[in-house]
Design an enzyme around this catalytic site. Sequence first.
Site, PDB file in Angstrom:
ATOM      1  N   ASP A   1       0.870  -1.179   0.000  1.00  0.00           N
ATOM      2  CA  ASP A   1       0.000   0.000   0.000  1.00  0.00           C
ATOM      3  C   ASP A   1       0.907   1.228   0.000  1.00  0.00           C
ATOM      4  O   ASP A   1       2.112   1.123   0.230  1.00  0.00           O
ATOM      5  CB  ASP A   1      -0.885  -0.004   1.259  1.00  0.00           C
ATOM      6  CG  ASP A   1      -1.730   1.260   1.360  1.00  0.00           C
ATOM      7  OD1 ASP A   1      -2.320   1.668   0.351  1.00  0.00           O
ATOM      8  OD2 ASP A   1      -1.781   1.864   2.459  1.00  0.00           O
ATOM      9  N   SER A   2       0.291   2.392  -0.208  1.00  0.00           N
ATOM     10  CA  SER A   2       1.053   3.638  -0.167  1.00  0.00           C
ATOM     11  C   SER A   2       1.583   3.922   1.240  1.00  0.00           C
ATOM     12  O   SER A   2       2.524   4.689   1.401  1.00  0.00           O
ATOM     13  CB  SER A   2       0.157   4.794  -0.613  1.00  0.00           C
ATOM     14  OG  SER A   2      -1.022   4.807   0.174  1.00  0.00           O
TER      15      SER A   2
ATOM     16  N   GLU B   1      -6.000   8.686  10.307  1.00  0.00           N
ATOM     17  CA  GLU B   1      -4.621   8.604  10.825  1.00  0.00           C
ATOM     18  C   GLU B   1      -4.456   9.400  12.114  1.00  0.00           C
ATOM     19  O   GLU B   1      -3.604   9.087  12.948  1.00  0.00           O
ATOM     20  CB  GLU B   1      -3.625   9.071   9.750  1.00  0.00           C
ATOM     21  CG  GLU B   1      -3.605   8.112   8.580  1.00  0.00           C
ATOM     22  CD  GLU B   1      -2.367   8.220   7.701  1.00  0.00           C
ATOM     23  OE1 GLU B   1      -1.415   8.919   8.064  1.00  0.00           O
ATOM     24  OE2 GLU B   1      -2.379   7.563   6.642  1.00  0.00           O
TER      25      GLU B   1
ATOM     26  N   CYS C   1     -11.474   2.949  -0.092  1.00  0.00           N
ATOM     27  CA  CYS C   1     -10.152   3.464   0.301  1.00  0.00           C
ATOM     28  C   CYS C   1      -9.742   2.697   1.550  1.00  0.00           C
ATOM     29  O   CYS C   1     -10.587   2.394   2.407  1.00  0.00           O
ATOM     30  CB  CYS C   1     -10.244   4.962   0.592  1.00  0.00           C
ATOM     31  SG  CYS C   1      -8.736   5.655   1.312  1.00  0.00           S
TER      32      CYS C   1
ATOM     33  N   HIS D   1      -8.413   3.452   4.244  1.00  0.00           N
ATOM     34  CA  HIS D   1      -8.624   4.054   5.563  1.00  0.00           C
ATOM     35  C   HIS D   1     -10.088   4.023   6.018  1.00  0.00           C
ATOM     36  O   HIS D   1     -10.364   4.177   7.199  1.00  0.00           O
ATOM     37  CB  HIS D   1      -8.171   5.510   5.549  1.00  0.00           C
ATOM     38  CG  HIS D   1      -6.688   5.696   5.457  1.00  0.00           C
ATOM     39  ND1 HIS D   1      -5.946   5.200   4.414  1.00  0.00           N
ATOM     40  CD2 HIS D   1      -5.821   6.335   6.291  1.00  0.00           C
ATOM     41  CE1 HIS D   1      -4.676   5.523   4.603  1.00  0.00           C
ATOM     42  NE2 HIS D   1      -4.573   6.208   5.727  1.00  0.00           N
TER      43      HIS D   1
ATOM     44  N   CYS E   1      -3.910  -1.172  -1.878  1.00  0.00           N
ATOM     45  CA  CYS E   1      -4.248   0.244  -2.056  1.00  0.00           C
ATOM     46  C   CYS E   1      -5.307   0.376  -3.153  1.00  0.00           C
ATOM     47  O   CYS E   1      -5.123  -0.140  -4.260  1.00  0.00           O
ATOM     48  CB  CYS E   1      -2.975   0.984  -2.460  1.00  0.00           C
ATOM     49  SG  CYS E   1      -3.209   2.718  -2.815  1.00  0.00           S
TER      50      CYS E   1
HETATM   51  N1  DGL Z   1      -4.129   3.728   0.309  1.00  0.00           N
HETATM   52  C1  DGL Z   1      -4.826   4.755  -0.416  1.00  0.00           C
HETATM   53  C2  DGL Z   1      -6.071   4.152  -1.092  1.00  0.00           C
HETATM   54  O1  DGL Z   1      -6.617   3.164  -0.667  1.00  0.00           O
HETATM   55  C3  DGL Z   1      -5.216   5.908   0.487  1.00  0.00           C
HETATM   56  C4  DGL Z   1      -4.054   6.764   0.927  1.00  0.00           C
HETATM   57  C5  DGL Z   1      -3.320   7.426  -0.241  1.00  0.00           C
HETATM   58  O2  DGL Z   1      -3.869   8.357  -0.868  1.00  0.00           O
HETATM   59  O3  DGL Z   1      -2.219   6.998  -0.537  1.00  0.00           O
HETATM   60  O4  DGL Z   1      -6.516   4.662  -2.079  1.00  0.00           O
END
Ligand code: DGL
Length: 274
Positions: free
Chosen positions: A20-21, A161, A193, A195, A83
């Site tokens: 993931d990012s 977060e 997403c 989060h 992600c």
């Molecule tokens: N992990 C990203 C997503 O699910 C969210 C956070 C980001 O923008 O990197 O799209």
Amino acid sequence: MFESDLLGAFVRHRSIGIFDSGVGGLTVFKEIASLLPGENLIYLGDTARVPYGTKSVATVRRYALEAAEFLVDQGVKLLVVACNTASAVALPQLRERFQLPVIGVIEPGARRAAESQNRRIGVIGTEGTINSNRYPEAIHALLPDAEIFTAPCPLFVPLAEEGWAEHEIARLTALEYLQPLLAAQIDTLVMGCTHYPLLRRTLQQVLGETVALVDSAEETAKSVQQLFQQQGLAKPEHGGHRTFFVTDVPTRFERVGQAFLGNSLGRVEQIQIG
Ligand code: DGL
């Protein structure tokens, strides 16, 4: 399946690679760990380059290929793109580049969303995910007459977060973002997403109990389990190892990650990619 028992056993004992990012993909990691406790899991959070959700398609594709390359070099048997943004814009490129199964979070989430009764479905995600149109495409492939209403909800990422997922600020933010979807009388909302599952209670409160929330993380873990059953890829024993890598110093990832995962992460190692 496999040419020999030995080859099968060798492949089954390899790890699942998840990237993931940043910290958000731990929601996917958590679901996979709970559904498949015997599997060895390697997680990579590209914390030096987060967020992906506001970046261009070309940049996210490059980042995703570099993150995947690191995991493939670790000898993983399956790649999970945890992600949503990377799944939305880089999945075909990843599947073309690497000779192993690649699972993203969008198709599993779309499958669940297509169970909508009134066929009025909401999708929320980062700007990148919403602009890509991947969720509506995937849902329409299964339910062609569905009406889909989308909304980017960028503020949910920092709220989660910050540990404010159930704070009054999160409720007011959700009310603002979701008003058009409520007016459209959706019966299903895809939390598109990584989060957003942390905001589940707030979203449910704003939308009311009759709207079904689709958790892409949960659906993705089920897809991994199904794929393993079909392809005989599951590692039979319990007690899998968990390994975490990040691309920036681990301090913040360790602190925020603990809240995402519900327990401490253990050792987190910093690496360089790209
Ligand atoms: N992990 C990203 C997503 O699910 C969210 C956070 C980001 O923008 O990197 O799209």
